[in-house]
Scaffold this motif. Sequence first.
Motif, PDB file in Angstrom:
ATOM      1  N   SER A 142       1.816  -4.423   1.729  1.00 43.67           N
ATOM      2  CA  SER A 142       2.737  -3.619   2.525  1.00 43.67           C
ATOM      3  C   SER A 142       4.059  -4.374   2.638  1.00 43.67           C
ATOM      4  CB  SER A 142       2.167  -3.337   3.917  1.00 43.67           C
ATOM      5  OG  SER A 142       3.065  -2.544   4.677  1.00 43.67           O
TER       6      SER A 142
ATOM      7  N   GLU B  56       5.036  -0.867  -6.460  1.00 47.35           N
ATOM      8  CA  GLU B  56       3.869  -0.406  -7.220  1.00 47.35           C
ATOM      9  C   GLU B  56       3.645  -1.266  -8.455  1.00 47.35           C
ATOM     10  OE1 GLU B  56       2.403   3.548  -9.734  1.00 47.35           O
ATOM     11  OE2 GLU B  56       4.143   3.683  -8.409  1.00 47.35           O
TER      12      GLU B  56
ATOM     13  N   VAL C 144       6.934   0.254   2.633  1.00 52.20           N
ATOM     14  CA  VAL C 144       6.397   0.713   1.350  1.00 52.20           C
ATOM     15  C   VAL C 144       5.053   0.033   1.143  1.00 52.20           C
ATOM     16  CG1 VAL C 144       6.763   0.907  -1.128  1.00 52.20           C
ATOM     17  CG2 VAL C 144       8.736   0.929   0.419  1.00 52.20           C
ATOM     18  N   SER C 145       4.005   0.816   0.948  1.00 50.60           N
ATOM     19  CA  SER C 145       2.666   0.250   0.844  1.00 50.60           C
ATOM     20  C   SER C 145       1.972   0.707  -0.432  1.00 50.60           C
ATOM     21  CB  SER C 145       1.815   0.657   2.050  1.00 50.60           C
ATOM     22  OG  SER C 145       2.400   0.182   3.257  1.00 50.60           O
ATOM     23  N   GLN C 146       1.068  -0.138  -0.902  1.00 55.50           N
ATOM     24  CA  GLN C 146       0.201   0.169  -2.036  1.00 55.50           C
ATOM     25  C   GLN C 146      -1.206  -0.294  -1.695  1.00 55.50           C
ATOM     26  OE1 GLN C 146       0.586   1.434  -5.404  1.00 55.50           O
ATOM     27  NE2 GLN C 146       2.435   2.343  -4.569  1.00 55.50           N
TER      28      GLN C 146
ATOM     29  N   PRO D 118      10.072   1.881  -4.093  1.00 53.06           N
ATOM     30  CA  PRO D 118       8.630   2.198  -4.159  1.00 53.06           C
ATOM     31  C   PRO D 118       8.008   1.866  -5.513  1.00 53.06           C
ATOM     32  CG  PRO D 118       9.847   3.998  -3.129  1.00 53.06           C
ATOM     33  CD  PRO D 118      10.864   3.072  -3.714  1.00 53.06           C
TER      34      PRO D 118
END
Length: 313
Positions: free
Chosen positions: A65, A49, A75-77, A45
């Motif tokens: 993503s 980021e 895992v997304s931002q 993660p």
Amino acid sequence: MTPLQSSGQVGKAIAPFGELAFKPDIRPDVLFRLTGKLQSTLELPLLIEIFFKNIQSSVSVDGISYRVRERQIVVSQGRTSAHSVNYELSTHGDKVGELIFFRSSRFPEYELANIEGLLSTLLHPLRNALLYQEALDASFRDSLTGAGNRVALDRTLDREIELSRRHEQQLSLLMLDLDNFKSINDQHGHSSGDAVLKETVRAITDCMRQTDLCFRYGGEEFLILLSNASQADALIVADRIRETISKLLIPATQTTTMTATASIGCASLTVSDSRQSLIHRADLALYTAKNRGRNCVVGEATLSQGLMKEKRQ
């Protein structure tokens, strides 16, 4: 590499930097700094980021993503938008997932080239992070059955008890023990016993919700953690598991099969419970199920009624 345009989405495959069809227009010092930052962590993660925050000076995106479908990793931002570009990532022939970039406006070719240049710095740190995550996951898994191990149980149960109290939700625990498991090993051998354990976990998993968790507690003992489940709900799940296990036909040889049964005890979280006390009460219920002839489910209500009856006698 020709982009595939569909509903505002672009699909491409990304390989190491030297194989790119378009040359990125990014200063070498930007790539150098980004590479250094990406090499500072093995936490997936945090890696995503860092990548998201540090590419904005070269190409503006609303969100990203990262997904590895076969391992159920997402895992997304940032945020999703109307337009996206999707890259299948690989390095040295190994697939390392897919990364999707989102933006409210389309990505022109020169920006796609910049994205691909930036991605070249992510590939190896991403592969290392996945290997680290795989090793970390393995350290919390029982190597034979794939269920969580005792270390994972202790950490998870403490966390679930805290979350249950914070959100005022119910929490129940099932303790399952395979009946007469020693006789299976003695009659068919330990490899057949291992097969029974694997099939037991598979049967348990088939009966659980996605939010429930299964742990191997001992040789043939398993704990099933049911979040947001009352005693009545847990007993329904427990009996479903018991019945599913009793119907298993597990190959022993090419011409013979084995069967198994399980006894299950159930306990639900109270205000004063600790991890140890909750497990202890589930164990007491399991002990009662064994004494009642095996292949049955005993909950705390049934256990309390039995104790009261014994006292009256």
